[in-house]
Design a protein around this motif. Structure first.
Motif, short mmCIF file in Angstrom:
data_model
loop_
_atom_site.label_atom_id
_atom_site.label_comp_id
_atom_site.label_asym_id
_atom_site.label_seq_id
_atom_site.Cartn_x
_atom_site.Cartn_y
_atom_site.Cartn_z
N ARG A 1 26.82 36.76 41.46
CA ARG A 1 26.57 36.17 40.15
C ARG A 1 25.30 35.34 40.13
O ARG A 1 24.88 34.81 41.16
CB ARG A 1 27.73 35.24 39.77
CG ARG A 1 29.00 35.95 39.51
CD ARG A 1 30.04 34.94 39.02
NE ARG A 1 31.31 35.57 38.86
CZ ARG A 1 32.30 35.48 39.72
NH1 ARG A 1 32.18 34.79 40.80
NH2 ARG A 1 33.43 36.10 39.48
N VAL A 2 24.73 35.21 38.97
CA VAL A 2 23.60 34.31 38.77
C VAL A 2 24.13 32.89 38.82
O VAL A 2 25.15 32.58 38.19
CB VAL A 2 22.92 34.59 37.41
CG1 VAL A 2 21.83 33.61 37.14
CG2 VAL A 2 22.40 36.01 37.36
N VAL B 1 34.33 39.46 33.19
CA VAL B 1 33.76 40.26 34.27
C VAL B 1 34.62 40.03 35.50
O VAL B 1 34.59 38.96 36.10
CB VAL B 1 32.29 39.86 34.53
CG1 VAL B 1 31.70 40.71 35.64
CG2 VAL B 1 31.46 39.97 33.26
N ASN B 2 35.41 41.02 35.86
CA ASN B 2 36.30 40.90 37.02
C ASN B 2 35.53 41.16 38.31
O ASN B 2 34.76 42.12 38.40
CB ASN B 2 37.46 41.89 36.91
CG ASN B 2 38.43 41.50 35.83
OD1 ASN B 2 38.83 40.35 35.73
ND2 ASN B 2 38.80 42.45 34.99
#
Length: 68
Positions: free
Chosen positions: A63-64, A8-9
């Motif tokens: 992000r998580v 995931v960029n």
């Protein structure tokens, strides 16, 4: 079977590396290379593939947090 990697960029595409079969919701199969990028901004004119249209026009979600 080779391991598939999905990266995931930040502010960009999903980079897929490995031997995968890409199929849309209607069952149509897309021809892929050993490494390719999928659009996640919705701006690509070559969906589902990324064409770089996101540059300067897309900001990815935070992000998580990772668990320890």
């Amino acid at each position: 079977m080779s391991k598939v990697q999905i990266k995931v960029n930040d502010n960009g595409s999903y980079r897929i590396t490995g031997d995968v079969e890409l199929i849309d919701g209607s069952g149509n199969i897309y021809t892929t290379k050993p490494s390719f990028s999928l659009c996640r901004c919705g701006l690509s004119k070559n969906k589902p593939f990324c064409d770089g249209s996101h540059k300067g026009n897309f900001e990815s979600q935070v992000r998580v947090p990772q668990e320890d």
